[in-house]
Design a protein around this motif. Sequence first.
Motif, PDB file in Angstrom:
ATOM      1  N   ALA A  34       5.634   2.821   3.398  1.00  0.00           N
ATOM      2  CA  ALA A  34       6.129   2.577   4.761  1.00  0.00           C
ATOM      3  C   ALA A  34       7.337   1.643   4.760  1.00  0.00           C
ATOM      4  O   ALA A  34       7.410   0.686   5.538  1.00  0.00           O
ATOM      5  CB  ALA A  34       5.030   2.046   5.668  1.00  0.00           C
ATOM      6  N   LEU A  35       8.315   1.925   3.894  1.00  0.00           N
ATOM      7  CA  LEU A  35       9.534   1.136   3.863  1.00  0.00           C
ATOM      8  C   LEU A  35      10.537   1.660   4.888  1.00  0.00           C
ATOM      9  O   LEU A  35      10.496   2.818   5.286  1.00  0.00           O
ATOM     10  CB  LEU A  35      10.171   1.193   2.462  1.00  0.00           C
ATOM     11  N   LYS A  65      -0.528  -0.310   0.117  1.00  0.00           N
ATOM     12  CA  LYS A  65      -0.484  -1.138  -1.100  1.00  0.00           C
ATOM     13  C   LYS A  65      -0.516  -0.283  -2.355  1.00  0.00           C
ATOM     14  O   LYS A  65       0.002  -0.689  -3.399  1.00  0.00           O
ATOM     15  CB  LYS A  65      -1.656  -2.128  -1.124  1.00  0.00           C
ATOM     16  N   VAL A  66      -1.122   0.901  -2.265  1.00  0.00           N
ATOM     17  CA  VAL A  66      -1.068   1.813  -3.410  1.00  0.00           C
ATOM     18  C   VAL A  66       0.373   2.269  -3.631  1.00  0.00           C
ATOM     19  O   VAL A  66       0.836   2.383  -4.771  1.00  0.00           O
ATOM     20  CB  VAL A  66      -2.005   3.019  -3.205  1.00  0.00           C
ATOM     21  N   GLY A  67       1.092   2.516  -2.543  1.00  0.00           N
ATOM     22  CA  GLY A  67       2.512   2.856  -2.668  1.00  0.00           C
ATOM     23  C   GLY A  67       3.319   1.722  -3.258  1.00  0.00           C
ATOM     24  O   GLY A  67       4.180   1.937  -4.123  1.00  0.00           O
ATOM     25  N   MET A  89      11.225  -5.885   6.651  1.00  0.00           N
ATOM     26  CA  MET A  89      10.655  -7.082   7.279  1.00  0.00           C
ATOM     27  C   MET A  89      11.080  -7.196   8.738  1.00  0.00           C
ATOM     28  O   MET A  89      10.260  -7.422   9.635  1.00  0.00           O
ATOM     29  CB  MET A  89      11.110  -8.341   6.526  1.00  0.00           C
ATOM     30  N   LEU A  90      12.379  -7.019   8.972  1.00  0.00           N
ATOM     31  CA  LEU A  90      12.935  -7.275  10.297  1.00  0.00           C
ATOM     32  C   LEU A  90      12.501  -6.228  11.317  1.00  0.00           C
ATOM     33  O   LEU A  90      12.064  -6.563  12.426  1.00  0.00           O
ATOM     34  CB  LEU A  90      14.460  -7.320  10.199  1.00  0.00           C
ATOM     35  N   GLN A 102       5.207  -6.973   6.644  1.00  0.00           N
ATOM     36  CA  GLN A 102       4.717  -7.704   5.466  1.00  0.00           C
ATOM     37  C   GLN A 102       4.960  -6.943   4.169  1.00  0.00           C
ATOM     38  O   GLN A 102       5.094  -7.559   3.108  1.00  0.00           O
ATOM     39  CB  GLN A 102       3.229  -8.015   5.628  1.00  0.00           C
ATOM     40  N   ILE A 103       5.036  -5.616   4.243  1.00  0.00           N
ATOM     41  CA  ILE A 103       5.415  -4.837   3.059  1.00  0.00           C
ATOM     42  C   ILE A 103       6.792  -5.273   2.564  1.00  0.00           C
ATOM     43  O   ILE A 103       7.075  -5.296   1.361  1.00  0.00           O
ATOM     44  CB  ILE A 103       5.407  -3.329   3.380  1.00  0.00           C
ATOM     45  N   GLY A 104       7.660  -5.652   3.505  1.00  0.00           N
ATOM     46  CA  GLY A 104       8.992  -6.105   3.121  1.00  0.00           C
ATOM     47  C   GLY A 104       8.977  -7.295   2.181  1.00  0.00           C
ATOM     48  O   GLY A 104       9.799  -7.382   1.257  1.00  0.00           O
TER      49      GLY A 104
END
Length: 497
Positions: free
Chosen positions: A221-222, A250-252, A283-284, A307-309
């Motif tokens: 999910a980037l 998180k697997v990604g 993030m943004l 948070q993935i960022g």
Amino acid sequence: MTSAWLTLPVVISLLTATGAFFVRHNHKAINWISGSSALLSVFCSVQLLADITANGPYAVTFGNWMAPFGIVFVADFLAVAMTVITAIIGAVTVFYAMADLRHKPSYGLYHVLFHVLLAGVYGAFLTGDIFNLYVWFEVMLIASFGLMIVDAERKQIDGAVKYVLLNLISTLVFLLAIGLTYGATGTLNLADLHLKFPGVETQTATLLSALFLFTFAIKSALFPLFAWLPASYHTLPSAVVALFAALLTKVGVYALIRIFTLVFPLTETGWQPLLIWVSGLTMLTGVLGAASQFDIKKILSFHIISQIGYMIMGLALYTPIAIAGAIFYIIHHIIVKANLFLIGGFIERKYGTSQLRHLGGVYKAMPWLAFLFLIPAFSLAGFPPLSGFWGKFLVIKASIINDYNVLAATALVVGLLTIFSMTKIWSEAFWKAPAAEQTTQELALPTTLLYCLPIATLTVMTITIGLVAQPFFEFANEAAEQLLNPIQYIHAVLGEP
């Protein structure tokens, strides 16, 4: 050490799913089978952690076909840490589901699909070759789609279609990348690919790494490939979305870290500057999306993206402290994000809604729940000395050391906006007076305990990681060193120095 610990998490989950299917209409049997299996998986994963910590990375081959020709499972520090946290999250969501999903017509099927999903996650973390990484991703996709459509309403089906569509695109690109990789190198074993990558032509390596980057960017999910997540997660039952939020993206992220350290070192692919930008924009955009929402599940769903960022920021900086920070942050976020969704689910079950305008007075009615909310909320925002502070501190410190000051500033601003979002939930749901039309459902004590024990467990873990951060950091630092210098991983798989 015994090789059984390395395979048992997957085997137990698959056997549990099979057994649970045959007794799916018997709630008592389902609860015993599912709960016992979840606890047994925690025990096995912790035993695996102890063995790997004592003896270093370890590999198991299947069918007497030695690597790189056969199927192999490998556990290093990163893989085993992800396995342990998956087992813990699996256990707390299984018990939470006994309260949250018990009234559903297909209650038994939820537990069946839970364990299929967990098997896929374990397999993805432990596999030692790219093709089987694809296989375990597909196991996860099938189980997650099943969980989305069981007892589904119209909005849930709509979200599931968007989820599956983008993930199918990712799957097709993943298969293309696998085929081209095999054609270019003659192998799909991760350790073997590490040795053969330097011999691949630069243009070919760039193309292959771009395909893998695109594939895992969707699954993580980037920015700008995250549309499937906020479109689908908020429609799901709370026990399901807590499991999804904790593990699926998180697997990604794990796959990105594994591929772009072991197979295609990020600094040699040319994609590092792009990933720096992507991490900041992820993030943004995620936190701005959260700030604009007025539904607990939607706010928390957008915060997953944000948070993935931070995690990708650690990978993009590509230094030992940055990657250690990313690993630390992943573990922290899995715990905190699952906990916040569990708390939101309890509020939704109690008051019949997760819309903030229809909520209020939760602090007065349940002050203990307010305290349990504040801990993960403050941790998500990065308040010291909770776990989120240390993860953010490490990646921001790494960005400043490497003169990425704009990225560091972005991370700090996102932290402030995260506080704003968490404050909005607090002021609207917990602090303000109850809404005029608000109704409250009385829950039996056993049901309330099944809701609250998982929440309390994760809250204690968040506090513990924050207050006793040193051993967790040392573990993350050792995991980062193994990723950047994978000699132990290669030796475990191929028996080569």
